[in-house]
Design a protein around this motif. Structure first.
Motif, mmCIF file in Angstrom:
data_model
loop_
_atom_site.group_PDB
_atom_site.id
_atom_site.type_symbol
_atom_site.label_atom_id
_atom_site.label_comp_id
_atom_site.label_asym_id
_atom_site.label_seq_id
_atom_site.Cartn_x
_atom_site.Cartn_y
_atom_site.Cartn_z
ATOM 1 N N ASP A 71 0.984 -1.147 -0.101
ATOM 2 C CA ASP A 71 -0.101 0.111 0.016
ATOM 3 C C ASP A 71 1.001 1.207 0.118
ATOM 4 O OD1 ASP A 71 0.941 0.231 2.683
ATOM 5 O OD2 ASP A 71 -0.793 -0.688 3.379
ATOM 6 N N SER A 72 0.334 2.295 0.394
ATOM 7 C CA SER A 72 0.927 3.852 0.259
ATOM 8 C C SER A 72 2.177 3.981 1.041
ATOM 9 C CB SER A 72 -0.263 4.705 0.856
ATOM 10 O OG SER A 72 -0.521 4.699 2.008
ATOM 11 N N ASN A 90 -5.134 -0.377 4.878
ATOM 12 C CA ASN A 90 -6.260 0.201 4.067
ATOM 13 C C ASN A 90 -7.473 -0.770 4.419
ATOM 14 O OD1 ASN A 90 -5.481 2.760 2.944
ATOM 15 N ND2 ASN A 90 -4.185 1.316 1.433
ATOM 16 N N SER A 150 -0.569 2.990 -3.760
ATOM 17 C CA SER A 150 -1.384 3.679 -2.651
ATOM 18 C C SER A 150 -3.025 3.331 -2.564
ATOM 19 C CB SER A 150 -1.184 5.052 -3.007
ATOM 20 O OG SER A 150 0.056 5.573 -2.381
ATOM 21 N N GLY A 151 -3.309 3.265 -1.682
ATOM 22 C CA GLY A 151 -5.172 2.651 -1.372
ATOM 23 C C GLY A 151 -5.144 0.897 -1.611
ATOM 24 N N SER A 152 -4.208 0.347 -1.788
ATOM 25 C CA SER A 152 -4.620 -1.039 -2.146
ATOM 26 C C SER A 152 -4.699 -1.649 -0.688
ATOM 27 C CB SER A 152 -3.740 -1.695 -2.852
ATOM 28 O OG SER A 152 -2.163 -1.903 -2.359
ATOM 29 N N THR A 153 -5.422 -2.795 -0.876
ATOM 30 C CA THR A 153 -5.862 -3.696 0.366
ATOM 31 C C THR A 153 -5.266 -4.891 0.291
ATOM 32 O OG1 THR A 153 -7.970 -4.385 -0.475
ATOM 33 C CG2 THR A 153 -7.953 -2.227 0.785
ATOM 34 N N LEU A 181 0.759 -3.992 4.202
ATOM 35 C CA LEU A 181 -0.380 -4.397 3.864
ATOM 36 C C LEU A 181 -1.353 -4.522 5.022
ATOM 37 C CD1 LEU A 181 -0.692 -7.090 0.944
ATOM 38 C CD2 LEU A 181 -1.627 -4.779 0.793
ATOM 39 N N TRP A 190 -4.937 -7.173 -3.243
ATOM 40 C CA TRP A 190 -3.622 -7.978 -3.676
ATOM 41 C C TRP A 190 -4.178 -9.393 -3.816
ATOM 42 C CZ3 TRP A 190 1.239 -7.372 -4.964
ATOM 43 C CH2 TRP A 190 1.712 -6.003 -5.125
#
Length: 194
Positions: free
Chosen positions: A11-12, A73, A41-44, A70, A48
Motif C-alpha cells: 500500500d501507500s 487500508n 497507494s490505497g490498495s488492500t 498491507l 492484492w
C-alpha cells in the motif's frame, strides 16, 4: 545480504505516499537496490489477493527479497462505518495470509508494521495508538502462521520503533520525506543483518 535486490509490494507506506501532495515514490527514492515496484497507494490485502497478475509479478521478480506493507487500508475500510465486524477482520486476515504465503513461497518477505501517525498529537485521535497496536498484532499473528509453513521467512519491521513525531505533520497518516528516509535506512539495516 546488504546487496540483495528488492521488489516492493503493498500500500501507500511502501509506495512512499507523501502527505498532502498525493505523490508516491519517497520510499523507493531512499532505498537502494529496488529493481521493481508494484506498491500501490490505497490498495488492500483483499485487492492484492485477487490481483493475480500483480501478485505473480512480485513472485516472479528476480529480486531476492520482497518489501511491503498491507492491512492498513483494510482496517480503514472496516472502520468506515464505525464498527469492525468479525467477518471484516477475518476476510482481511485471510487475504493477507494468502498474499504473504504466495510471496514467501518464492522469496523472503520484509513486512512493515504501521506506526501511530498521530504520536505527536495524541489529542487528535486518542485511541489511534490502541487501534494501530491491534492492527499490528493481527498482522504479526498472520506472519507467525506463515513462518510455521516452511516457506521463506516473513520478517517484521515495526515502523513505530523507527518513525518519530517529527516525521509526521499531524494531519496525514503518511510520513514526510525524512520519515521515508528513516524507513529506508531501517529496511536496509534489516536486510544487511539477514
Amino acid at each position: 545480504m546488504k546487496d540483495a535486490n528488492i521488489v516492493l509490494f503493498g500500500d501507500s507506506y511502501t509506495a512512499g505516499r507523501l502527505p498532502g501532495i498525493q505523490t508516491d515514490g519517497a520510499l523507493k527514492k531512499h532505498l537502494k537496490r529496488v529493481i521493481e515496484d508494484y506498491a500501490k497507494s490505497g490498495s488492500t490485502a483483499a485487492q492484492w489477493a485477487c490481483d493475480q497478475p500483480r501478485l505473480k509479478a512480485v513472485r516472479a521478480s528476480p529480486a531476492y527479497i520482497a518489501v511491503g506493507s498491507l492491512g492498513g487500508n483494510d482496517a480503514f475500510a472496516a472502520l468506515s462505518d464505525g464498527v469492525v465486524t468479525w467477518g471484516e477482520k477475518t476476510s482481511s486476515m485471510i487475504s493477507l495470509a494468502l498474499v504473504l504465503s504466495r510471496i514467501a513461497e518464492k522469496k523472503p518477505v520484509l513486512l512493515m508494521l504501521y506506526p501511530n501517525p498521530y504520536m505527536g498529537v495524541p489529542d487528535k485521535l486518542p485511541d489511534a495508538a490502541d487501534k494501530v497496536r491491534g492492527l499490528n498484532e493481527l498482522i504479526s499473528s498472520i506472519a507467525d502462521v506463515i513462518n510455521l509453513s516452511g516457506h521463506n521467512p516473513v520478517m517484521l519491521l515495526d515502523l513505530g520503533t523507527v518513525l518519530r513525531p517529527e516525521h509526521f505533520d499531524g494531519s496525514d497518516i503518511h510520513p514526510n520525506e525524512a520519515g521515508y528516509q528513516a524507513m529506508a535506512a531501517a529496511v536496509m539495516d534489516v536486510i544487511a543483518r539477514m
